[in-house]
Design a protein around this motif. Structure first.
Motif, PDB file in Angstrom:
ATOM      1  N   LEU A  51       0.830  -1.209   0.000  1.00 24.98           N
ATOM      2  CA  LEU A  51       0.000   0.000   0.000  1.00 24.98           C
ATOM      3  C   LEU A  51       0.862   1.255   0.000  1.00 24.98           C
ATOM      4  O   LEU A  51       0.548   2.229  -0.683  1.00 24.98           O
ATOM      5  CB  LEU A  51      -0.954  -0.007   1.200  1.00 24.98           C
ATOM      6  CG  LEU A  51      -2.107  -0.999   1.115  1.00 24.98           C
ATOM      7  CD1 LEU A  51      -2.822  -1.097   2.464  1.00 24.98           C
ATOM      8  CD2 LEU A  51      -3.086  -0.607   0.027  1.00 24.98           C
ATOM      9  N   TYR A  86      -6.074   6.769  -5.560  1.00 26.85           N
ATOM     10  CA  TYR A  86      -5.408   7.149  -4.308  1.00 26.85           C
ATOM     11  C   TYR A  86      -6.371   7.035  -3.134  1.00 26.85           C
ATOM     12  O   TYR A  86      -6.016   6.521  -2.077  1.00 26.85           O
ATOM     13  CB  TYR A  86      -4.845   8.571  -4.415  1.00 26.85           C
ATOM     14  CG  TYR A  86      -3.979   8.952  -3.234  1.00 26.85           C
ATOM     15  CD1 TYR A  86      -2.630   8.613  -3.218  1.00 26.85           C
ATOM     16  CD2 TYR A  86      -4.493   9.644  -2.155  1.00 26.85           C
ATOM     17  CE1 TYR A  86      -1.821   8.946  -2.154  1.00 26.85           C
ATOM     18  CE2 TYR A  86      -3.697   9.983  -1.071  1.00 26.85           C
ATOM     19  CZ  TYR A  86      -2.355   9.636  -1.082  1.00 26.85           C
ATOM     20  OH  TYR A  86      -1.559   9.958  -0.007  1.00 26.85           O
ATOM     21  N   SER A 133       2.227   1.719  -3.470  1.00 27.66           N
ATOM     22  CA  SER A 133       1.140   2.136  -4.360  1.00 27.66           C
ATOM     23  C   SER A 133       0.788   3.601  -4.146  1.00 27.66           C
ATOM     24  O   SER A 133       0.522   4.337  -5.102  1.00 27.66           O
ATOM     25  CB  SER A 133      -0.092   1.264  -4.131  1.00 27.66           C
ATOM     26  OG  SER A 133       0.200  -0.072  -4.431  1.00 27.66           O
ATOM     27  N   MET A 134       0.791   4.034  -2.892  1.00 23.65           N
ATOM     28  CA  MET A 134       0.496   5.436  -2.604  1.00 23.65           C
ATOM     29  C   MET A 134       1.616   6.348  -3.104  1.00 23.65           C
ATOM     30  O   MET A 134       1.350   7.453  -3.587  1.00 23.65           O
ATOM     31  CB  MET A 134       0.244   5.632  -1.113  1.00 23.65           C
ATOM     32  CG  MET A 134      -1.065   5.001  -0.665  1.00 23.65           C
ATOM     33  SD  MET A 134      -1.357   5.126   1.092  1.00 23.65           S
ATOM     34  CE  MET A 134      -1.834   6.850   1.208  1.00 23.65           C
ATOM     35  N   ARG A 183      -8.314   1.561   1.989  1.00 22.99           N
ATOM     36  CA  ARG A 183      -7.809   0.222   2.314  1.00 22.99           C
ATOM     37  C   ARG A 183      -6.836   0.285   3.492  1.00 22.99           C
ATOM     38  O   ARG A 183      -6.873  -0.560   4.385  1.00 22.99           O
ATOM     39  CB  ARG A 183      -7.137  -0.384   1.087  1.00 22.99           C
ATOM     40  CG  ARG A 183      -6.603  -1.766   1.308  1.00 22.99           C
ATOM     41  CD  ARG A 183      -7.743  -2.755   1.532  1.00 22.99           C
ATOM     42  NE  ARG A 183      -7.196  -4.064   1.780  1.00 22.99           N
ATOM     43  CZ  ARG A 183      -7.488  -4.820   2.825  1.00 22.99           C
ATOM     44  NH1 ARG A 183      -8.355  -4.414   3.718  1.00 22.99           N
ATOM     45  NH2 ARG A 183      -6.928  -5.990   2.978  1.00 22.99           N
ATOM     46  N   LEU A 230      -6.792   3.506  -2.085  1.00 19.13           N
ATOM     47  CA  LEU A 230      -5.648   3.060  -1.296  1.00 19.13           C
ATOM     48  C   LEU A 230      -5.732   3.552   0.145  1.00 19.13           C
ATOM     49  O   LEU A 230      -5.455   2.796   1.084  1.00 19.13           O
ATOM     50  CB  LEU A 230      -4.344   3.543  -1.929  1.00 19.13           C
ATOM     51  CG  LEU A 230      -3.977   2.943  -3.278  1.00 19.13           C
ATOM     52  CD1 LEU A 230      -2.799   3.695  -3.888  1.00 19.13           C
ATOM     53  CD2 LEU A 230      -3.658   1.467  -3.144  1.00 19.13           C
TER      54      LEU A 230
END
Length: 131
Positions: free
Chosen positions: A11, A109, A14-15, A115, A112
């Protein structure tokens, strides 16, 4: 030992990708009227396809790991598109495309963040104990 597991690391990466993409898109929009400016984009899929070719070599540190490596640490690159010019001044920023990409990236975003918040909520629930 990873305290939070690989999900938090994934995560986070990904961010970082989404944040960089937002910066690049914002820079493109800010330079829409700059003569000779060439739009940039953050690419991930191209690097993945290139690395997934037949010569991809992997290394696992534990047997349980999925056999996949080969991407750079950050996993994406920022590239310029120098082959086009949409405006009379040599600029190739397409505002409609950039705004569309920005909206998609903001949704990504936010997903994410949601999550990540869910993971922290689950962790908080475990730490507090069942009531």
């Amino acid at each position: 030992m990873q305290l939070f597991g690989s999900t938090f690391h994934t995560l986070e990466n990904s961010m970082n990708y989404a944040s960089k993409k937002n910066q690049v898109i914002s820079n493109n929009i800010a330079n829409v009227d700059t003569p000779g400016f060439k739009a940039k984009e953050v690419v991930f899929e191209d690097i993945l396809k290139e690395k997934m070719g037949p010569s991809l070599q992997t290394k696992r540190t534990q047997e349980q790991h999925i056999p996949f490596t080969g991407l750079e640490q950050k996993g994406y690159n920022v590239v310029s598109n120098n082959s086009t010019a949409y405006n009379h001044n040599g600029n190739n920023v397409d505002v409609d495309k950039e705004m569309s990409d920005l909206a998609k990236n903001q949704i990504y975003y936010q997903a994410l963040v949601d999550r990540l918040n869910g993971k922290f909520t689950s962790m908080e629930s475990v730490l507090k104990g069942a009531k």
